[in-house]
Design a protein around this motif. Structure first.
Motif, PDB file in Angstrom:
ATOM      1  N   MET A  21       0.849  -1.200   0.000  1.00  0.00           N
ATOM      2  CA  MET A  21       0.000   0.000   0.000  1.00  0.00           C
ATOM      3  C   MET A  21       0.884   1.249   0.000  1.00  0.00           C
ATOM      4  N   THR A  22       0.612   2.172  -0.902  1.00  0.00           N
ATOM      5  CA  THR A  22       1.414   3.387  -0.994  1.00  0.00           C
ATOM      6  C   THR A  22       1.028   4.371   0.110  1.00  0.00           C
ATOM      7  N   TRP A  23       1.903   5.362   0.336  1.00  0.00           N
ATOM      8  CA  TRP A  23       1.610   6.370   1.349  1.00  0.00           C
ATOM      9  C   TRP A  23       0.373   7.178   0.958  1.00  0.00           C
ATOM     10  N   ASN A  24       0.173   7.405  -0.337  1.00  0.00           N
ATOM     11  CA  ASN A  24      -1.023   8.125  -0.786  1.00  0.00           C
ATOM     12  C   ASN A  24      -2.299   7.364  -0.444  1.00  0.00           C
ATOM     13  N   ASN A  25      -2.247   6.039  -0.563  1.00  0.00           N
ATOM     14  CA  ASN A  25      -3.405   5.221  -0.192  1.00  0.00           C
ATOM     15  C   ASN A  25      -3.696   5.331   1.300  1.00  0.00           C
ATOM     16  N   ILE A  26      -2.628   5.330   2.090  1.00  0.00           N
ATOM     17  CA  ILE A  26      -2.790   5.468   3.535  1.00  0.00           C
ATOM     18  C   ILE A  26      -3.359   6.852   3.871  1.00  0.00           C
ATOM     19  N   GLN A  27      -2.832   7.881   3.210  1.00  0.00           N
ATOM     20  CA  GLN A  27      -3.344   9.242   3.423  1.00  0.00           C
ATOM     21  C   GLN A  27      -4.823   9.316   3.080  1.00  0.00           C
ATOM     22  N   TRP A  28      -5.201   8.668   1.990  1.00  0.00           N
ATOM     23  CA  TRP A  28      -6.602   8.709   1.552  1.00  0.00           C
ATOM     24  C   TRP A  28      -7.506   8.056   2.594  1.00  0.00           C
ATOM     25  N   LYS A  29      -7.093   6.898   3.118  1.00  0.00           N
ATOM     26  CA  LYS A  29      -7.900   6.203   4.123  1.00  0.00           C
ATOM     27  C   LYS A  29      -7.992   7.023   5.413  1.00  0.00           C
ATOM     28  N   LEU A  30      -6.878   7.600   5.827  1.00  0.00           N
ATOM     29  CA  LEU A  30      -6.887   8.450   7.018  1.00  0.00           C
ATOM     30  C   LEU A  30      -7.770   9.668   6.803  1.00  0.00           C
ATOM     31  N   ARG A  31      -7.723  10.181   5.591  1.00  0.00           N
ATOM     32  CA  ARG A  31      -8.514  11.368   5.264  1.00  0.00           C
ATOM     33  C   ARG A  31     -10.014  11.075   5.365  1.00  0.00           C
ATOM     34  N   MET A  32     -10.457   9.954   4.818  1.00  0.00           N
ATOM     35  CA  MET A  32     -11.869   9.612   4.874  1.00  0.00           C
ATOM     36  C   MET A  32     -12.317   9.409   6.316  1.00  0.00           C
ATOM     37  N   LEU A  33     -11.458   8.784   7.122  1.00  0.00           N
ATOM     38  CA  LEU A  33     -11.766   8.605   8.543  1.00  0.00           C
ATOM     39  C   LEU A  33     -11.879   9.959   9.239  1.00  0.00           C
ATOM     40  N   MET A  34     -10.964  10.861   8.899  1.00  0.00           N
ATOM     41  CA  MET A  34     -10.964  12.194   9.485  1.00  0.00           C
ATOM     42  C   MET A  34     -12.245  12.952   9.147  1.00  0.00           C
ATOM     43  N   PHE A  35     -12.674  12.883   7.891  1.00  0.00           N
ATOM     44  CA  PHE A  35     -13.882  13.601   7.487  1.00  0.00           C
ATOM     45  C   PHE A  35     -15.134  12.966   8.080  1.00  0.00           C
ATOM     46  N   ASP A  36     -15.130  11.647   8.233  1.00  0.00           N
ATOM     47  CA  ASP A  36     -16.257  10.988   8.886  1.00  0.00           C
ATOM     48  C   ASP A  36     -16.366  11.445  10.337  1.00  0.00           C
ATOM     49  N   CYS A  37     -15.222  11.566  11.005  1.00  0.00           N
ATOM     50  CA  CYS A  37     -15.204  12.023  12.401  1.00  0.00           C
ATOM     51  C   CYS A  37     -15.686  13.475  12.502  1.00  0.00           C
ATOM     52  N   TYR A  38     -15.294  14.301  11.541  1.00  0.00           N
ATOM     53  CA  TYR A  38     -15.777  15.683  11.502  1.00  0.00           C
ATOM     54  C   TYR A  38     -17.299  15.713  11.528  1.00  0.00           C
ATOM     55  N   GLN A  39     -17.892  14.894  10.667  1.00  0.00           N
ATOM     56  CA  GLN A  39     -19.343  14.941  10.532  1.00  0.00           C
ATOM     57  C   GLN A  39     -20.055  14.343  11.748  1.00  0.00           C
ATOM     58  N   ILE A  40     -19.401  13.417  12.414  1.00  0.00           N
ATOM     59  CA  ILE A  40     -19.981  12.859  13.642  1.00  0.00           C
ATOM     60  C   ILE A  40     -19.968  13.905  14.747  1.00  0.00           C
ATOM     61  N   SER A  41     -18.857  14.636  14.859  1.00  0.00           N
ATOM     62  CA  SER A  41     -18.705  15.600  15.950  1.00  0.00           C
ATOM     63  C   SER A  41     -19.400  16.931  15.682  1.00  0.00           C
ATOM     64  N   ILE A  42     -19.418  17.373  14.430  1.00  0.00           N
ATOM     65  CA  ILE A  42     -19.961  18.695  14.112  1.00  0.00           C
ATOM     66  C   ILE A  42     -21.364  18.617  13.504  1.00  0.00           C
ATOM     67  N   GLY A  43     -21.665  17.504  12.880  1.00  0.00           N
ATOM     68  CA  GLY A  43     -22.946  17.363  12.204  1.00  0.00           C
ATOM     69  C   GLY A  43     -22.741  17.083  10.733  1.00  0.00           C
ATOM     70  N   LYS A  44     -23.546  16.215  10.180  1.00  0.00           N
ATOM     71  CA  LYS A  44     -23.368  15.810   8.793  1.00  0.00           C
ATOM     72  C   LYS A  44     -23.760  16.914   7.807  1.00  0.00           C
ATOM     73  N   ILE A  45     -23.088  16.897   6.671  1.00  0.00           N
ATOM     74  CA  ILE A  45     -23.447  17.775   5.566  1.00  0.00           C
ATOM     75  C   ILE A  45     -24.717  17.224   4.916  1.00  0.00           C
ATOM     76  N   ASP A  46     -25.636  18.094   4.582  1.00  0.00           N
ATOM     77  CA  ASP A  46     -26.868  17.694   3.909  1.00  0.00           C
ATOM     78  C   ASP A  46     -26.537  17.029   2.568  1.00  0.00           C
ATOM     79  N   LYS A  47     -26.978  15.809   2.381  1.00  0.00           N
ATOM     80  CA  LYS A  47     -26.661  15.076   1.157  1.00  0.00           C
ATOM     81  C   LYS A  47     -27.428  15.588  -0.057  1.00  0.00           C
ATOM     82  N   ASN A  48     -28.368  16.503   0.161  1.00  0.00           N
ATOM     83  CA  ASN A  48     -29.163  17.009  -0.954  1.00  0.00           C
ATOM     84  C   ASN A  48     -28.601  18.285  -1.575  1.00  0.00           C
ATOM     85  N   ILE A  49     -27.423  18.726  -1.118  1.00  0.00           N
ATOM     86  CA  ILE A  49     -26.862  19.953  -1.682  1.00  0.00           C
ATOM     87  C   ILE A  49     -26.311  19.702  -3.084  1.00  0.00           C
ATOM     88  N   SER A  50     -26.233  20.780  -3.867  1.00  0.00           N
ATOM     89  CA  SER A  50     -25.657  20.713  -5.207  1.00  0.00           C
ATOM     90  C   SER A  50     -24.421  21.603  -5.262  1.00  0.00           C
TER      91      SER A  50
END
Length: 206
Positions: A1-30
């Motif tokens: 696994m490349t470092w970019n792949n690891i960064q990507w996985k960490l990034r998705m986890l980070m953004f998921d945590c953001y939405q859990i702690s702050i509130g999810k983004i409305d999925k209906n936005i354009s």
């Protein structure tokens, strides 16, 4: 696994945590953007593609023409046009050039455009202009003057007169903000993360 792949996985986890702690983004936005950054941001927050400006590039002046007259261009004819590029280009409403960079044919791009066009939520629209692909100061001025509250222009230097401009550092010696999706050397952050996307996308004043 490349470092970019690891960064990507960490990034998705980070953004998921953001939405859990702050509130999810409305999925209906354009999210409308003149290049692929809009799709990258939607992917960061696990949002569906609710606008047709995905996997393509629209020259800034044409993009502003499009979003300034959305009602007119919705369901407007899309026709192939001559291209010197390695990708197909279509013409929307006889005026707006759509560079179908990630599509093999105009037909394939048009099908995707029409499908996503039906998902536009006129009550929750967000507009992003990246200062690249020949974007001029006049384009930035026109974008700034559009009657949309939820808009941002990512620029390669400070423009105090452009109220919606957000200066992305690191491009001072270039002609614009290029490839801002690139990762930080170590952190799971992309260059465009210099802008607070969470705050922007949770803003409801349209």
């Amino acid at each position: 696994m490349t470092w970019n792949n690891i960064q990507w996985k960490l990034r998705m986890l980070m953004f998921d945590c953001y939405q859990i702690s702050i509130g999810k983004i409305d999925k209906n936005i354009s999210i409308f953007c003149n290049n692929c950054i809009g799709a990258f941001v939607a992917h960061d927050f696990r949002l569906p593609f609710n606008s047709p400006t995905v996997n393509l590039m629209i020259p800034p002046s044409d993009f502003i023409e499009y979003i300034a007259n959305l009602e007119y261009y919705t369901n407007a004819p899309i026709e192939p046009t001559k291209s010197d590029q390695s990708w197909p280009i279509a013409l929307l409403g006889g005026k707006v050039h759509i560079h179908l960079i990630h599509y093999k044919t105009v037909e394939e791009g048009v099908l995707a455009w029409r499908r996503r066009e039906t998902r536009i939520n006129a009550k929750r629209m967000y507009f992003v202009l990246i200062e690249t692909d020949g974007c001029t100061y006049e384009d930035l001025e026109r974008f700034d003057q559009l009657p949309y509250k939820n808009k941002v222009a990512l620029t390669h230097k400070s423009y105090p007169q452009i109220k919606c401009a957000h200066y992305i550092k690191g491009y001072e010696n270039q002609n614009g903000v290029i490839d801002s999706y690139r990762f930080h050397k170590i952190l799971p952050l992309r260059i465009y993360d210099q802008f607070n996307w969470m705050k922007f996308l949770k803003h409801r004043n349209v």
